[in-house]
Design a protein around this motif. Sequence first.
Motif, PDB file in Angstrom:
ATOM      1  N   ARG A   1      36.607  49.310  23.866  1.00 34.38           N
ATOM      2  CA  ARG A   1      36.282  49.893  25.163  1.00 34.38           C
ATOM      3  C   ARG A   1      35.487  48.875  25.982  1.00 34.38           C
ATOM      4  O   ARG A   1      34.807  48.011  25.420  1.00 34.38           O
ATOM      5  N   PHE A   2      35.573  49.028  27.301  1.00 35.35           N
ATOM      6  CA  PHE A   2      34.833  48.082  28.146  1.00 35.35           C
ATOM      7  C   PHE A   2      34.326  48.776  29.407  1.00 35.35           C
ATOM      8  O   PHE A   2      34.879  49.783  29.855  1.00 35.35           O
ATOM      9  N   SER A   3      33.269  48.238  29.920  1.00 38.57           N
ATOM     10  CA  SER A   3      32.748  48.586  31.245  1.00 38.57           C
ATOM     11  C   SER A   3      32.446  47.257  31.920  1.00 38.57           C
ATOM     12  O   SER A   3      31.653  46.463  31.403  1.00 38.57           O
ATOM     13  N   ARG A   4      33.089  47.019  33.039  1.00 39.33           N
ATOM     14  CA  ARG A   4      33.039  45.678  33.651  1.00 39.33           C
ATOM     15  C   ARG A   4      32.594  45.774  35.108  1.00 39.33           C
ATOM     16  O   ARG A   4      33.218  46.467  35.918  1.00 39.33           O
ATOM     17  N   GLN A   5      31.494  45.127  35.436  1.00 40.61           N
ATOM     18  CA  GLN A   5      31.062  45.056  36.824  1.00 40.61           C
ATOM     19  C   GLN A   5      31.606  43.782  37.469  1.00 40.61           C
ATOM     20  O   GLN A   5      31.629  42.726  36.844  1.00 40.61           O
ATOM     21  N   LEU A   6      32.022  43.907  38.712  1.00 34.30           N
ATOM     22  CA  LEU A   6      32.521  42.756  39.455  1.00 34.30           C
ATOM     23  C   LEU A   6      31.708  42.570  40.733  1.00 34.30           C
ATOM     24  O   LEU A   6      31.444  43.542  41.456  1.00 34.30           O
ATOM     25  N   ARG A   7      31.343  41.351  40.969  1.00 35.63           N
ATOM     26  CA  ARG A   7      30.677  41.022  42.235  1.00 35.63           C
ATOM     27  C   ARG A   7      31.746  40.943  43.318  1.00 35.63           C
ATOM     28  O   ARG A   7      32.795  40.323  43.139  1.00 35.63           O
TER      29      ARG A   7
ATOM     30  N   GLY B   1      34.376  38.544  42.153  1.00 38.26           N
ATOM     31  CA  GLY B   1      33.898  37.805  41.004  1.00 38.26           C
ATOM     32  C   GLY B   1      33.426  36.395  41.305  1.00 38.26           C
ATOM     33  O   GLY B   1      33.399  35.939  42.456  1.00 38.26           O
ATOM     34  N   ILE B   2      33.089  35.677  40.237  1.00 38.43           N
ATOM     35  CA  ILE B   2      32.629  34.294  40.292  1.00 38.43           C
ATOM     36  C   ILE B   2      33.500  33.470  39.332  1.00 38.43           C
ATOM     37  O   ILE B   2      34.208  34.047  38.494  1.00 38.43           O
ATOM     38  N   PRO B   3      33.482  32.141  39.431  1.00 40.33           N
ATOM     39  CA  PRO B   3      34.389  31.333  38.587  1.00 40.33           C
ATOM     40  C   PRO B   3      34.301  31.633  37.100  1.00 40.33           C
ATOM     41  O   PRO B   3      35.311  31.616  36.382  1.00 40.33           O
ATOM     42  N   SER B   4      33.108  31.921  36.588  1.00 42.52           N
ATOM     43  CA  SER B   4      32.956  32.156  35.144  1.00 42.52           C
ATOM     44  C   SER B   4      33.540  33.487  34.682  1.00 42.52           C
ATOM     45  O   SER B   4      33.597  33.756  33.473  1.00 42.52           O
ATOM     46  N   ASP B   5      34.008  34.315  35.632  1.00 39.66           N
ATOM     47  CA  ASP B   5      34.630  35.589  35.249  1.00 39.66           C
ATOM     48  C   ASP B   5      36.039  35.397  34.696  1.00 39.66           C
ATOM     49  O   ASP B   5      36.593  36.314  34.079  1.00 39.66           O
ATOM     50  N   ALA B   6      36.654  34.240  34.951  1.00 35.36           N
ATOM     51  CA  ALA B   6      38.044  34.035  34.539  1.00 35.36           C
ATOM     52  C   ALA B   6      38.147  33.952  33.012  1.00 35.36           C
ATOM     53  O   ALA B   6      37.263  33.421  32.328  1.00 35.36           O
ATOM     54  N   THR B   7      39.251  34.474  32.508  1.00 32.89           N
ATOM     55  CA  THR B   7      39.516  34.357  31.075  1.00 32.89           C
ATOM     56  C   THR B   7      40.258  33.052  30.804  1.00 32.89           C
ATOM     57  O   THR B   7      41.131  32.665  31.594  1.00 32.89           O
ATOM     58  N   PRO B   8      39.957  32.345  29.719  1.00 36.37           N
ATOM     59  CA  PRO B   8      40.633  31.063  29.442  1.00 36.37           C
ATOM     60  C   PRO B   8      42.126  31.217  29.184  1.00 36.37           C
ATOM     61  O   PRO B   8      42.891  30.275  29.381  1.00 36.37           O
ATOM     62  N   ASP B   9      42.553  32.411  28.772  1.00 37.29           N
ATOM     63  CA  ASP B   9      43.975  32.629  28.479  1.00 37.29           C
ATOM     64  C   ASP B   9      44.789  32.956  29.732  1.00 37.29           C
ATOM     65  O   ASP B   9      46.019  32.886  29.708  1.00 37.29           O
ATOM     66  N   ASP B  10      44.114  33.350  30.817  1.00 38.76           N
ATOM     67  CA  ASP B  10      44.822  33.748  32.040  1.00 38.76           C
ATOM     68  C   ASP B  10      43.909  33.457  33.229  1.00 38.76           C
ATOM     69  O   ASP B  10      43.005  34.246  33.521  1.00 38.76           O
TER      70      ASP B  10
ATOM     71  N   MET C   1      40.149  52.963  34.472  1.00 40.21           N
ATOM     72  CA  MET C   1      41.414  52.338  34.093  1.00 40.21           C
ATOM     73  C   MET C   1      42.230  53.186  33.120  1.00 40.21           C
ATOM     74  O   MET C   1      43.443  52.999  32.991  1.00 40.21           O
ATOM     75  N   GLY C   2      41.604  54.130  32.409  1.00 41.12           N
ATOM     76  CA  GLY C   2      42.329  54.985  31.470  1.00 41.12           C
ATOM     77  C   GLY C   2      42.364  54.420  30.065  1.00 41.12           C
ATOM     78  O   GLY C   2      41.788  53.361  29.775  1.00 41.12           O
ATOM     79  N   ASP C   3      43.057  55.127  29.184  1.00 36.07           N
ATOM     80  CA  ASP C   3      43.182  54.733  27.772  1.00 36.07           C
ATOM     81  C   ASP C   3      44.611  54.264  27.500  1.00 36.07           C
ATOM     82  O   ASP C   3      45.583  54.905  27.953  1.00 36.07           O
ATOM     83  N   TYR C   4      44.725  53.159  26.786  1.00 32.25           N
ATOM     84  CA  TYR C   4      46.044  52.584  26.509  1.00 32.25           C
ATOM     85  C   TYR C   4      46.123  52.125  25.057  1.00 32.25           C
ATOM     86  O   TYR C   4      45.100  51.828  24.417  1.00 32.25           O
TER      87      TYR C   4
ATOM     88  N   ALA D   1      37.896  38.239  32.602  1.00 33.60           N
ATOM     89  CA  ALA D   1      37.586  38.466  31.187  1.00 33.60           C
ATOM     90  C   ALA D   1      36.940  39.830  30.993  1.00 33.60           C
ATOM     91  O   ALA D   1      36.182  40.314  31.850  1.00 33.60           O
ATOM     92  N   LEU D   2      37.247  40.457  29.846  1.00 29.86           N
ATOM     93  CA  LEU D   2      36.710  41.780  29.532  1.00 29.86           C
ATOM     94  C   LEU D   2      35.933  41.731  28.232  1.00 29.86           C
ATOM     95  O   LEU D   2      36.358  41.089  27.258  1.00 29.86           O
TER      96      LEU D   2
END
Length: 334
Positions: free
Chosen positions: A322-328, A255-264, A215-218, A269-270
């Motif tokens: 920083r993050f590393s996120r796996q998605l099903r 993903g799965i339902p629990s992957d969603a962030t409560p704000d969006d 994703m790069g650096d921001y 979620a990261l």
Amino acid sequence: MSFHAARKAVVSVVLLSSMYVPDAWAKWGCESVGKVSYRIGTAYEHAGIPAGGSLPGQVVATGQGLRSGEPHVLQCKKGVITFDHVWVPVSAGDTRPLTIGGLPSGLGLKVSVRRKDAEHFRYPSATHWNLDNGWVVIGGTPVDVTDESVHYDIVRVAGPLRFGRLDPGVVGQSFATNTKGGGRLAYETLEMAGVVLQRPACGIVVDDLHQVVRMGDYGVADFRNADGATPWLPFHLRVSSCPYPAGLIARFTFGIPSDATPDDPQGFALPGPRHVALQLATADLRAIAPARPVVLGALGNGQRFTFHARLRQAGSPIGGGRFSRQLRLMVEFL
């Protein structure tokens, strides 16, 4: 009294004799005494027929018809019998087209009838039996089909393959017509079972399913725009095999339902950054929410599905990390 009795006796003898004049045999050239039927394709009713990749003329399924019915189908006395073996509906040629939903399937049927392991006839054709040269058998001569068996080949024919369940029902029939009378008698039926023509499986390149999207650096300033998001970054999923994509859909679930962030609710979620979510989209930038399937038209061998990813602000204030996120990811071809 004796005169009248004698007269009655003479009359009765004349009437008795009239029942055996040769012309009386004419209306009894043949009569139906039973029927036989053969069910085609029963060996493939559960497993289906894998016809993908076959070429015109190639045999994709073969077997013997499942028989039911009587051993004797007709009783005939004199005359020349013509046996007509026809496709239903009537068509020329030794290959009867098979259909799915009334449309050509790309497959055809060939049928031969054997007697004691030797070929007797093929569909469509006509055979004959002359009974005029022999003695009249009391009660008639039976047409015996005990030693007959039906053998079939399902072959690839010209045109595109259509997948699904082959239309079941009568595909062939045999009739007998005697020159001495009795009419055109149906005695044999070929019935097609509801066999499924299987579509070859489709798949995604394994390495693409395990790819890393960088994703790069921001900085915070990169989110100060109308979307509150970083630029979209494309990533691709290539089709490893899908030779017949027409009419198929590809369903992707990230993903799965629990992957969603409560704000969006449309963001993933990261771990690490605060109030920042991962957002996914299709090639035309339709949002992909966690665990919500997105349906696309299937693509053929070597083609690729394009998706996009970006980071989006999901609350305030943004916190670094920083993050590393796996998605099903689940991919279904339907």
